[in-house]
Design an enzyme around this catalytic site. Sequence first.
Site, PDB file in Angstrom:
ATOM      1  N   HIS A 254      45.622  41.935  37.140  1.00  0.00           N
ATOM      2  CA  HIS A 254      44.291  41.372  37.467  1.00  0.00           C
ATOM      3  C   HIS A 254      44.407  40.857  39.045  1.00  0.00           C
ATOM      4  O   HIS A 254      43.645  40.910  39.826  1.00  0.00           O
ATOM      5  CB  HIS A 254      44.014  40.240  36.792  1.00  0.00           C
ATOM      6  CG  HIS A 254      43.618  40.504  35.175  1.00  0.00           C
ATOM      7  ND1 HIS A 254      44.577  40.241  34.196  1.00  0.00           N
ATOM      8  CD2 HIS A 254      42.571  40.917  34.766  1.00  0.00           C
ATOM      9  CE1 HIS A 254      43.904  40.521  33.127  1.00  0.00           C
ATOM     10  NE2 HIS A 254      42.777  40.929  33.458  1.00  0.00           N
TER      11      HIS A 254
ATOM     12  N   GLN B 198      36.869  53.821  31.161  1.00  0.00           N
ATOM     13  CA  GLN B 198      35.702  52.542  31.479  1.00  0.00           C
ATOM     14  C   GLN B 198      35.622  52.767  32.893  1.00  0.00           C
ATOM     15  O   GLN B 198      34.625  52.726  33.289  1.00  0.00           O
ATOM     16  CB  GLN B 198      36.658  51.259  31.346  1.00  0.00           C
ATOM     17  CG  GLN B 198      35.870  50.137  31.980  1.00  0.00           C
ATOM     18  CD  GLN B 198      36.369  48.772  31.629  1.00  0.00           C
ATOM     19  OE1 GLN B 198      36.142  48.313  30.489  1.00  0.00           O
ATOM     20  NE2 GLN B 198      36.972  47.862  32.592  1.00  0.00           N
TER      21      GLN B 198
ATOM     22  N   SER C 187      46.500  42.276  28.872  1.00  0.00           N
ATOM     23  CA  SER C 187      46.489  40.793  28.171  1.00  0.00           C
ATOM     24  C   SER C 187      46.760  41.266  26.620  1.00  0.00           C
ATOM     25  O   SER C 187      47.409  40.201  25.998  1.00  0.00           O
ATOM     26  CB  SER C 187      45.146  40.450  28.143  1.00  0.00           C
ATOM     27  OG  SER C 187      44.711  40.227  29.544  1.00  0.00           O
TER      28      SER C 187
HETATM   29  O1  PAF Z   1      38.072  45.616  31.589  1.00  0.00           O
HETATM   30  C1  PAF Z   1      37.658  44.308  31.216  1.00  0.00           C
HETATM   31  O2  PAF Z   1      38.367  43.522  31.429  1.00  0.00           O
HETATM   32  C2  PAF Z   1      36.026  44.443  30.599  1.00  0.00           C
HETATM   33  O3  PAF Z   1      35.964  45.371  29.941  1.00  0.00           O
HETATM   34  C3  PAF Z   1      35.003  44.395  31.664  1.00  0.00           C
HETATM   35  C4  PAF Z   1      34.899  45.364  32.670  1.00  0.00           C
HETATM   36  C5  PAF Z   1      35.382  42.908  32.464  1.00  0.00           C
HETATM   37  C6  PAF Z   1      33.698  44.292  31.064  1.00  0.00           C
HETATM   38  O4  PAF Z   1      33.560  43.072  29.979  1.00  0.00           O
END
Ligand code: PAF
Length: 287
Positions: A42, A158, A191
Site C-alpha cells: 500500500h 481487478q 492484508s
Molecule cells: O483493492 C482493494 O483494496 C479494493 O478492492 C478497492 C479497490 C479499494 C475497492 O474496495
Amino acid sequence: METPNAEIVSEKARIRRIVEEARAAGWTVGLVPTMGYFHEGHLDLMRLARAECDLVVVTLFVNPTQFGEGEDLAAYPRDLERDSRMASSVGVDYIFHPGAREMYQEGFATHVEVEGLSRIMCGASREGHFRGVTTVVAKLFNIVPAQRAYFGQKDAQQLVIIRKMAADLDFAIEIVAVATRREDDGLAMSSRNTYLAPDERAQAVALNQALERAQELVDGGERGADRVAAAMEEVINAYPLVNIEYIAICDNILLRPLEELSGGVLVALAARVGKARLIDNRVLEIE
Ligand code: PAF
C-alpha cells in the site's frame, strides 16, 4: 523532521470540496483506494502518488458490497490509528474514511458491472465481488475527482476490470498500476496474509514459486499454455496446505484464455491456504 499527520475526513461533501479546490488551483490530485490495514505494498502506491501529484488522498473503506456471504467482511483486519500513522509517514494529505451509511445511503440501488470479465477467474468463485468493487470504485472516482488513481498489480483482474470500466464509462482519470511488493521469500504482500498460521505461511511461497517456474519455462522457449499450467500445478502440489482454486493464462487486456503464449500474457492464480484465499500473478512480455 516530523511529517504532518494525514487528516481523516469522513464526509463525502467535504473531501470532494477539498479536491475540487485543489484542482481549481491547478494542482494534480492522486487517489489511492484501499481497504486499509496497510503494508509496504500500500505504501508503494502512496509513495508513487506522492511523487507524481500535488495532493494525495487515500480512501480507506472496507467495502461490504464486495464481500460475498460467508466471506471475511467481519474478520477483515482493521486498525485506523496504525494506518493513519503509516500513511502520514509517506506524506499522504488526506484519508477519506467514510462510514457504511455515508457510502451507501438507505435505498441504494445502483450498481456498476463490467460484464464478462467480472464472472471469470476470481469472479467465478466470488459471486458479486467485482460488481461490488466496480460500484465502490466508480463512487470513489466521483467523490474524489482526482486526475490519477493508483492500484496494485497484485490484484491483476481487478486492475483490468477497473481500466475497462473507466474506459467504457469515460471516467477522466488515469489508472496507474504499481508493481507487487513481496516478502523476502517471494510471498506477495496482502492484508489477508495475517490469516496464515506459521505452517501455512511457510507453504504460501508456493504461489510465487509456481510463477517463477512459469517464467523459467517461458524464458527457456516454452509457448504452450497447458504445459506451463501443468508445471505450475506440479510446483504447488508439493505443498499440501496449498489448494489451487485456478491457474489462468490469458491476455493481459481482456483476460482471454490463451493456448499459445505471445504478446502481453497474464499468468494468474488463486489458492486457498487455511482460512486465507491468496492470489498472485506475473505479466510476461513474449515476442
Ligand atoms: O483493492 C482493494 O483494496 C479494493 O478492492 C478497492 C479497490 C479499494 C475497492 O474496495
